[in-house]
Design a protein around this motif. Sequence first.
Motif, mmCIF file in Angstrom:
data_model
loop_
_atom_site.group_PDB
_atom_site.id
_atom_site.type_symbol
_atom_site.label_atom_id
_atom_site.label_comp_id
_atom_site.label_asym_id
_atom_site.label_seq_id
_atom_site.Cartn_x
_atom_site.Cartn_y
_atom_site.Cartn_z
ATOM 1 N N SER A 170 -13.388 54.171 -18.558
ATOM 2 C CA SER A 170 -14.837 54.332 -18.576
ATOM 3 C C SER A 170 -15.415 53.007 -19.062
ATOM 4 N N LYS A 171 -16.690 52.846 -18.870
ATOM 5 C CA LYS A 171 -17.433 51.668 -19.318
ATOM 6 C C LYS A 171 -17.182 50.403 -18.484
ATOM 7 N N GLN A 172 -15.922 49.926 -18.398
ATOM 8 C CA GLN A 172 -15.729 48.617 -17.768
ATOM 9 C C GLN A 172 -14.308 48.389 -17.260
ATOM 10 N N VAL A 173 -14.195 47.378 -16.419
ATOM 11 C CA VAL A 173 -12.884 46.919 -15.964
ATOM 12 C C VAL A 173 -12.624 45.572 -16.623
ATOM 13 N N VAL A 174 -11.451 45.419 -17.205
ATOM 14 C CA VAL A 174 -11.087 44.118 -17.768
ATOM 15 C C VAL A 174 -9.950 43.543 -16.924
ATOM 16 N N ALA A 175 -10.227 42.448 -16.250
ATOM 17 C CA ALA A 175 -9.207 41.805 -15.419
ATOM 18 C C ALA A 175 -8.584 40.683 -16.247
ATOM 19 N N GLN A 176 -7.376 40.975 -16.766
ATOM 20 C CA GLN A 176 -6.723 40.048 -17.707
ATOM 21 C C GLN A 176 -6.118 38.853 -16.989
ATOM 22 N N ASN A 177 -6.385 37.680 -17.509
ATOM 23 C CA ASN A 177 -5.648 36.488 -17.079
ATOM 24 C C ASN A 177 -5.523 36.319 -15.568
ATOM 25 N N ILE A 178 -6.638 36.304 -14.902
ATOM 26 C CA ILE A 178 -6.592 36.012 -13.464
ATOM 27 C C ILE A 178 -6.197 34.536 -13.345
ATOM 28 N N PRO A 179 -5.124 34.240 -12.606
ATOM 29 C CA PRO A 179 -4.710 32.834 -12.535
ATOM 30 C C PRO A 179 -5.772 31.961 -11.858
ATOM 31 N N SER A 180 -5.697 30.682 -12.140
ATOM 32 C CA SER A 180 -6.583 29.727 -11.469
ATOM 33 C C SER A 180 -6.471 29.931 -9.957
ATOM 34 N N HIS A 181 -7.615 30.048 -9.292
ATOM 35 C CA HIS A 181 -7.703 30.265 -7.833
ATOM 36 C C HIS A 181 -7.169 31.635 -7.395
ATOM 37 N N GLY A 182 -6.927 32.491 -8.369
ATOM 38 C CA GLY A 182 -6.454 33.836 -8.033
ATOM 39 C C GLY A 182 -7.615 34.797 -7.844
ATOM 40 N N THR A 183 -7.328 35.919 -7.236
ATOM 41 C CA THR A 183 -8.333 36.947 -7.018
ATOM 42 C C THR A 183 -7.787 38.304 -7.449
ATOM 43 N N ALA A 184 -8.502 38.944 -8.366
ATOM 44 C CA ALA A 184 -8.164 40.319 -8.748
ATOM 45 C C ALA A 184 -8.963 41.247 -7.855
ATOM 46 N N ARG A 189 -9.833 49.062 -6.470
ATOM 47 C CA ARG A 189 -10.539 50.142 -5.782
ATOM 48 C C ARG A 189 -10.921 51.168 -6.837
ATOM 49 N N ILE A 190 -12.199 51.469 -6.922
ATOM 50 C CA ILE A 190 -12.720 52.314 -8.000
ATOM 51 C C ILE A 190 -13.198 53.639 -7.432
ATOM 52 N N THR A 191 -12.579 54.726 -7.940
ATOM 53 C CA THR A 191 -12.926 56.060 -7.451
ATOM 54 C C THR A 191 -13.682 56.803 -8.541
ATOM 55 N N PRO A 192 -14.924 57.186 -8.267
ATOM 56 C CA PRO A 192 -15.711 57.898 -9.272
ATOM 57 C C PRO A 192 -15.354 59.375 -9.279
ATOM 58 N N SER A 193 -15.762 60.075 -10.328
ATOM 59 C CA SER A 193 -15.511 61.513 -10.358
ATOM 60 C C SER A 193 -16.712 62.218 -10.972
ATOM 61 N N GLY A 194 -16.711 63.525 -10.857
ATOM 62 C CA GLY A 194 -17.729 64.355 -11.492
ATOM 63 C C GLY A 194 -19.149 63.963 -11.125
ATOM 64 N N GLN A 195 -19.965 63.799 -12.181
ATOM 65 C CA GLN A 195 -21.394 63.515 -11.989
ATOM 66 C C GLN A 195 -21.653 62.022 -11.763
ATOM 67 N N CYS A 196 -20.615 61.261 -11.620
ATOM 68 C CA CYS A 196 -20.785 59.798 -11.673
ATOM 69 C C CYS A 196 -20.575 59.125 -10.327
ATOM 70 N N LYS A 197 -20.847 59.864 -9.267
ATOM 71 C CA LYS A 197 -20.555 59.327 -7.933
ATOM 72 C C LYS A 197 -21.706 58.561 -7.294
ATOM 73 N N LYS A 253 -20.550 56.526 -21.184
ATOM 74 C CA LYS A 253 -19.238 56.836 -21.775
ATOM 75 C C LYS A 253 -18.619 58.074 -21.151
ATOM 76 N N SER A 254 -19.499 58.998 -20.733
ATOM 77 C CA SER A 254 -19.006 60.257 -20.167
ATOM 78 C C SER A 254 -18.430 60.074 -18.758
ATOM 79 N N CYS A 255 -18.645 58.916 -18.158
ATOM 80 C CA CYS A 255 -18.149 58.703 -16.789
ATOM 81 C C CYS A 255 -16.753 58.100 -16.815
#
Length: 524
Positions: free
Chosen positions: A382-396, A399-407, A364-366
């Motif tokens: 923090s915790k997760q990425v939620v990719a809402q409603n990716i269309p059929s045959h679509g691609t989400a 790019r995820i950039t970490p910070s602090g102690q979470c690299k 949670k701290s990350c």
Amino acid sequence: MHPQKVFGTSLSLLATTQLSSAILQPTPPMGFNDWARFMCNINQTVFTDAVDAMVSTGLRDVGYKLVTIDDCWPEHKRTANGSLTWNTTLFPNGLEWLSDYIHKNDMLFGIYEDAGTETCGGWPGSYGHEETDAKTFASWKVDYLKLDGCNVDSVPGQSDEETYKQIYHKWHTILPELQISFSESAPAYFVSDKSLSDWYKVMDWVPSNGQLARHSYDIATWGSGDVWDSVMTNYGYNIRLPRVQKKGFYNDPDFIIAGDSNLTLTEQKSQFALWSSFSAPLILSSNIPALTKDQLAFLMNKDLIALDQDELVQQATLVSQDSTFDILSKTLANGDRALTILNKGSSAATATVPFSKVGFSSAKSCKYSVKDLWTGETSSLSKQVVAQNIPSHGTAVYRITPSGQCKTITPGGQIFNTFTMDCLSAGSSVTSTKCGATNAEFFSISKNGTISASLAGGNCLTANGSKVTMETCTSAPQQVWSHNIQGYLINKASSNCLTAKNGTSISVAKCGDELDSQVFEIPL
Ligand SMILES: *[C@@H]1O[C@H](CO)[C@@H](O)[C@H](O)[C@H]1NC(C)=O
Ligand SMILES: *[C@@H]1O[C@H](CO)[C@@H](O)[C@H](O)[C@H]1NC(C)=O
Ligand SMILES: *[C@@H]1O[C@H](CO)[C@@H](O)[C@H](O)[C@H]1NC(C)=O
Ligand SMILES: *[C@@H]1O[C@H](CO)[C@@H](O)[C@H](O)[C@H]1NC(C)=O
Ligand SMILES: *[C@@H]1O[C@H](CO)[C@@H](O)[C@H](O)[C@H]1NC(C)=O
Ligand SMILES: *[C@@H]1O[C@H](CO)[C@@H](O)[C@H](O)[C@H]1NC(C)=O
Ligand SMILES: *[C@@H]1O[C@H](CO)[C@@H](O)[C@H](O)[C@H]1NC(C)=O
């Protein structure tokens, strides 16, 4: 000559000592090739129009620089001195003129030939003429050769794999001195439903000869006629090969077919996001002057191009696969991770991916800065990425950039046999089963070679005699594994290979020679 023959965007720097022995490409090539769009219906205008449009739209300036003429360009007969020449009906001003036209526009010139006696279309092949033809290409200031593998005659007493190896190696002894980059289509001739053993063997030697391997079918023009199916087929071969890719050598799942009217815009964008996640060559086989604003927009998406042309050129590996989603990730040069989610299903769907599955901590701290590479929007999560409603045959794609102690990055994902495509699953025994994105299929790979079921008990993959079990992690040699270009997972204690016999039982056994049962992909 063109001192800096860099086909992609990055002009970043190679040790000059390496340049003397090969033409290194620090990033995968980007450009245009006529084949999937025009096949043999080509002429000089197709190429000059493509060049002009690449300049005027800005495609060239974002990196699309290589312009390659595929099959059907030669005259049927060689000239009196045995050299190849072009069809003057198709190329009235000649290929030297066209080469100059391309170079004057600050682009690079590629050509197609064939390793065998004839090209796939029936024009003269280069077999037995390798030196003559290479010199001819050099005299035309060719920068890049795509060498196909049709009509290679079998040699009695020798496997076809060995025959291709000799011919492609011969070209390797000629091309680097002429400063011509080398795209090898040899692997495409060894894909087979029955066994991939010879395909693996070819993939083992292509990196030492050239810069690219065309490893599977001709996109869009081969197969059932369902173009999305064709994209997915080539995608399906590429995911079996991340171990082979390295700086200067790229797995090539074939052209980007933006503008293909048999693909929806979503599908076209999806292909582009997947290929960019792979750091695959981005070679457009499109009618460039006819590309729409929407198509040009995604082809020039700077964030996706940066993903493709990232300095590490890592090919994204599979976090998981189930019947709906393929989830992939990879590390980028600055310590970010990419997250790519393909919706293979027939309706829109939402995917939730915890950061622990992307190689980071889900604590949670990350906090992570997550950029959606389609919309450009950045969120702090923090915790997760939620990719809402990716269309059929679509691609989400993020790019995820970490910070602090979470690299800290610990790559994780599925370990699968690349012949059966079944996944290793950690239970009371270790089995190989149809991939289903379960926690038991998620393995974390540590730098010291231990492999743990980090979401399913945390035990480590352990070899005891021929048996493979999950045991408390001790880092004993029985729990230390290495993965090599051949795809073997080799146990340190015994030097034996992880083996998936018959799809179900997992054991370790003496390493063979690219046996279907012993080739695995692991998260990178
Ligand atoms: C050149 O080829 C294109 C694409 O096949 C075609 O539309 C065009 O008519 C051709 N031009 C000439 C002069 O043959
Ligand atoms: C040159 O190309 C034209 C147009 O495709 C074709 O009709 C002709 O047969 C070709 N000539 C040779 C010698 O291949
Ligand atoms: C072979 O002939 C072609 C044209 O007929 C010419 O352009 C080329 O320079 C010749 N090659 C050599 C090596 O003499
Ligand atoms: C679309 O598919 C059909 C059927 O396979 C084919 O005839 C047609 O040429 C394709 N169109 C394009 C633009 O590739
Ligand atoms: C190997 O790496 C794992 C995960 O980082 C760690 O838990 C373990 O202690 C390491 N083993 C040794 C011997 O360093
Ligand atoms: C290996 O297996 C044998 C019998 O199956 C067992 O007795 C032994 O404890 C195991 N060794 C390790 C290190 O797990
Ligand atoms: C795999 O299983 C089948 C039957 O389930 C059996 O006939 C075959 O011999 C087995 N092959 C190996 C390599 O164990």
